[in-house]
Design a protein around this motif. Structure first.
Motif, mmCIF file in Angstrom:
data_model
loop_
_atom_site.group_PDB
_atom_site.id
_atom_site.type_symbol
_atom_site.label_atom_id
_atom_site.label_comp_id
_atom_site.label_asym_id
_atom_site.label_seq_id
_atom_site.Cartn_x
_atom_site.Cartn_y
_atom_site.Cartn_z
ATOM 1 N N GLU A 1 1.014 -1.248 0.089
ATOM 2 C CA GLU A 1 -0.377 0.093 -0.038
ATOM 3 C C GLU A 1 0.535 1.303 0.007
ATOM 4 O O GLU A 1 0.291 2.434 -0.722
ATOM 5 N N GLY A 2 1.807 1.390 0.697
ATOM 6 C CA GLY A 2 3.064 1.856 0.468
ATOM 7 C C GLY A 2 3.077 2.928 -0.216
ATOM 8 O O GLY A 2 3.204 4.226 -0.942
ATOM 9 N N PHE A 3 3.944 1.619 -0.673
ATOM 10 C CA PHE A 3 4.942 1.863 -2.827
ATOM 11 C C PHE A 3 3.858 2.151 -4.164
ATOM 12 O O PHE A 3 4.206 2.123 -4.566
ATOM 13 N N ASP A 4 2.184 1.822 -3.287
ATOM 14 C CA ASP A 4 0.686 1.591 -4.491
ATOM 15 C C ASP A 4 1.268 0.535 -5.291
ATOM 16 O O ASP A 4 0.986 0.945 -6.243
ATOM 17 N N LEU A 5 1.559 -1.057 -4.726
ATOM 18 C CA LEU A 5 1.677 -1.457 -5.406
ATOM 19 C C LEU A 5 0.391 -2.610 -5.624
ATOM 20 O O LEU A 5 -0.761 -2.260 -5.319
ATOM 21 N N THR A 6 1.166 -4.451 -6.288
ATOM 22 C CA THR A 6 -0.247 -5.358 -6.531
ATOM 23 C C THR A 6 -0.526 -6.067 -5.794
ATOM 24 O O THR A 6 -0.799 -7.043 -5.400
ATOM 25 N N GLY A 7 1.322 -6.936 -4.876
ATOM 26 C CA GLY A 7 1.216 -7.460 -4.766
ATOM 27 C C GLY A 7 2.429 -7.923 -3.653
ATOM 28 O O GLY A 7 4.185 -7.120 -4.001
ATOM 29 N N ALA A 8 2.279 -8.714 -2.621
ATOM 30 C CA ALA A 8 4.112 -9.095 -2.134
ATOM 31 C C ALA A 8 3.776 -10.626 -2.072
ATOM 32 O O ALA A 8 3.140 -10.958 -1.222
ATOM 33 N N GLU A 9 4.979 -11.535 -1.738
ATOM 34 C CA GLU A 9 5.719 -12.403 -1.601
ATOM 35 C C GLU A 9 7.167 -12.162 -0.452
ATOM 36 O O GLU A 9 8.157 -11.932 -1.205
ATOM 37 N N LEU A 10 7.163 -12.947 -0.275
ATOM 38 C CA LEU A 10 7.702 -13.258 1.366
ATOM 39 C C LEU A 10 8.118 -15.443 0.605
ATOM 40 O O LEU A 10 7.354 -15.862 1.159
ATOM 41 N N CYS A 11 9.358 -15.032 0.213
ATOM 42 C CA CYS A 11 9.808 -16.362 0.195
ATOM 43 C C CYS A 11 11.081 -16.803 0.660
ATOM 44 O O CYS A 11 12.118 -15.814 0.940
ATOM 45 N N LEU A 12 11.367 -18.230 1.329
ATOM 46 C CA LEU A 12 11.944 -18.579 2.230
ATOM 47 C C LEU A 12 13.087 -19.612 1.817
ATOM 48 O O LEU A 12 12.256 -20.571 1.323
ATOM 49 N N LEU A 13 13.514 -20.336 2.116
ATOM 50 C CA LEU A 13 14.373 -21.322 1.533
ATOM 51 C C LEU A 13 14.107 -22.147 2.190
ATOM 52 O O LEU A 13 13.707 -22.545 3.852
ATOM 53 N N ASP A 14 14.399 -23.607 2.047
ATOM 54 C CA ASP A 14 13.374 -24.665 2.773
ATOM 55 C C ASP A 14 14.953 -24.982 3.669
ATOM 56 O O ASP A 14 16.002 -24.932 2.905
ATOM 57 N N ASP A 15 14.741 -26.114 3.577
ATOM 58 C CA ASP A 15 15.758 -26.833 5.147
ATOM 59 C C ASP A 15 16.787 -27.362 3.807
ATOM 60 O O ASP A 15 18.007 -27.236 4.722
ATOM 61 N N THR A 16 16.783 -27.246 2.719
ATOM 62 C CA THR A 16 17.858 -28.585 2.403
ATOM 63 C C THR A 16 18.543 -26.994 0.978
ATOM 64 O O THR A 16 19.340 -27.344 0.195
ATOM 65 N N THR A 17 17.902 -26.600 1.544
ATOM 66 C CA THR A 17 18.153 -25.268 0.700
ATOM 67 C C THR A 17 18.375 -25.004 -0.763
ATOM 68 O O THR A 17 19.105 -24.714 -2.409
ATOM 69 N N ALA A 18 17.334 -25.436 -1.809
ATOM 70 C CA ALA A 18 17.205 -26.556 -2.929
ATOM 71 C C ALA A 18 16.187 -25.876 -2.965
ATOM 72 O O ALA A 18 15.771 -25.703 -4.532
ATOM 73 N N GLU A 19 14.661 -25.618 -2.432
ATOM 74 C CA GLU A 19 13.405 -24.498 -2.980
ATOM 75 C C GLU A 19 13.180 -23.220 -1.852
ATOM 76 O O GLU A 19 13.949 -23.222 -0.883
ATOM 77 N N LEU A 20 12.969 -22.126 -2.421
ATOM 78 C CA LEU A 20 12.257 -20.920 -2.321
ATOM 79 C C LEU A 20 10.808 -21.217 -2.666
ATOM 80 O O LEU A 20 10.120 -21.424 -2.913
#
Length: 454
Positions: free
Chosen positions: A84-103
């Motif tokens: 909302e502050g930057f007047d955008l349309t979406g956001a995602e927080l992507c975290l590394l999995d335990d094996t550092t193979a996927e986000l």
């Protein structure tokens, strides 16, 4: 003025969040009073729930469940404020999995479904961001070139990290092309920093709860010593204590004062074991931050590409191309990599830059060096593999050394530490002792990993 209306809205939102930061009142004024959602109530992710619909509880939530839901909602509020502050349309927080193979998407806000889990190997923009800088895509051409987890026409990707740990990335999306000023990007990086604080705060609470559950005093709350289980990169430097993998014993060591050198041991899905020892090249005109970024890219990429690599040489070739594409130019990484079958004790080893491999037995020490350039210096370089079969009680040592101490004579001087030992000492020598002997020598390698067939 540099700060436009969007920036001002973001600053006002940040001030409101900070004022409520230390309050334990779950109804403190932020955007809206947080609504606790039980699993299955309203929206599954809790970020697109209908605020007008009151929550319905079959039974009061447990304290731990409520705490986790509040943690999720706090992070969702951060994403909402940024969108909302930057007047955008979406956001995602992507975290590394335990094996550092996927986000994997941990929290999202805005229109459209959350992105599916993405292999780190194909996440070009995320890798570049985690290597140390924001990736700013301001038009459809740049979006198509880099690729984005969610459909959009402009986006920004920044790392979510603390001084000790990389947790993942933050994506902000725009439905139309738009420019992002340096001031905007800096504020987005502050948002990512806030998310990292929330992630590590949750980890501290989990660590304290675990300690209480074991009937002991909670450990000191050091943000760098506890990491959330869902966000701990496997590429973090493992403990120095030896680990047993089938018939193999593995240990590693990084010389003090070399924070960007690294070693790692990873069990792959196909059963093979990947062992690494690496360090950035200290080259003229290359800053410490740039060198550290190159080492980080090499370490993460080696782990993510190892599953599909036929041998160690192919792995280093692909990693080198990724480092070359993800750095400004001139940065390089020395790396020794071993891919081995723990059951058969056969595999391949490959070297780049000022790296070496030593085979230590009672009958003598054999060494192998390379004249191949460091990773990232040439995207056309093809690194060669050497097949190996580990013998019982043989110790194989991977080393990444300072270029001044990576010649045959210098390695000979290091190997001399093993030559005065008796045959019985060699037979009984664990992997941990093998790396310790090298570490005790003058001008030791920056990073080492030893493998021993027990």
């Amino acid at each position: 003025m540099e700060k436009d209306a969007a920036s001002k809205r973001w600053v006002l939102w940040a001030a409101r969040i900070n004022q409520a930061e230390d309050s334990v009142d779950t109804h403190a004024a932020r955007f809206d009073p947080p609504t606790l959602l039980m699993p299955g109530a309203a929206a599954e992710r809790g970020t697109k729930a209908n605020a007008a619909a009151p929550p319905v509880f079959a039974s009061p939530p447990a304290a731990d469940t409520a705490s986790r839901l509040l943690h999720h909602q706090r992070m969702a509020a951060v994403l909402r404020g940024a969108v909302e502050g930057f007047d955008l349309t979406g956001a995602e927080l992507c975290l590394l999995d335990d094996t550092t193979a996927e986000l994997r998407v941990a929290v999202d806000f805005g229109d459209g479904p959350a992105a599916a889990p993405r292999p780190l190997e194909s996440a070009e923009a995320d890798l570049a961001a985690m290597a140390g800088g924001a990736v700013v895509l301001e038009d459809e051409g740049m979006v198509a070139e880099w690729g984005t987890p969610r459909r959009c026409r402009a986006a920004v990707c920044v790392p979510v990290a603390s001084d000790a740990t990389i947790h993942g990335t933050l994506w902000l999306y725009s439905a139309g092309p738009r420019a992002f000023s340096d001031g905007h990007v800096q504020l987005i990086e502050i948002v990512a920093g806030r998310l990292a604080v929330e992630i590590e705060r949750r980890a501290l609470l989990d660590a304290a709860d675990a300690a209480v559950g074991r009937g002991v005093d909670a450990a000191p709350r050091n943000p760098t010593s506890a990491r959330p289980a869902e966000a701990t990169p496997a590429a973090s430097v493992p403990a120095a204590a030896p680990a047993a993998v089938d018939e193999l014993e593995v240990a590693g060591h990084v010389i003090e004062g070399n924070p960007d050198a690294f070693y790692g041991r990873y069990r792959l899905a196909d059963g093979r074991l990947l062992v690494l020892a690496g360090a950035p090249i200290d080259a003229p005109a290359i800053t410490g931050a740039d060198a550290a970024n190159a080492a980080r890219v090499a370490r993460y990429t080696a782990r993510s590409l190892a599953e599909s690599a036929y041998d160690a040489g192919e792995l280093l070739t692909r990693v080198s191309r990724r480092v070359w594409r993800s750095t400004v130019g001139g940065e390089g990484v020395s790396l020794a990599a071993l891919l081995i079958d723990p059951e058969e004790c056969t595999g391949t080893v490959a070297l780049a830059g000022s790296a070496a491999v030593l085979s230590v037995r009672a009958s003598g020490v054999r060494k192998r060096l390379t004249d191949a350039p460091p990773l990232g210096w040439d995207d056309a370089e093809l690194y060669q593999s050497t097949p190996l079969e580990l013998s019982p009680r043989e110790r194989l040592i991977l080393a990444a050394a300072d270029p001044r101490h990576a010649n045959a004579e210098a390695i000979d001087r290091l190997a001399a530490g093993f030559r005065g030992l008796s045959a019985e000492s060699h037979r009984a020598m664990p992997a941990e002792r093998a790396v310790a002997i090298l570490a005790e020598q003058r001008n030791p390698p920056q990073a080492m990993a030893a493998i021993r067939w027990r």
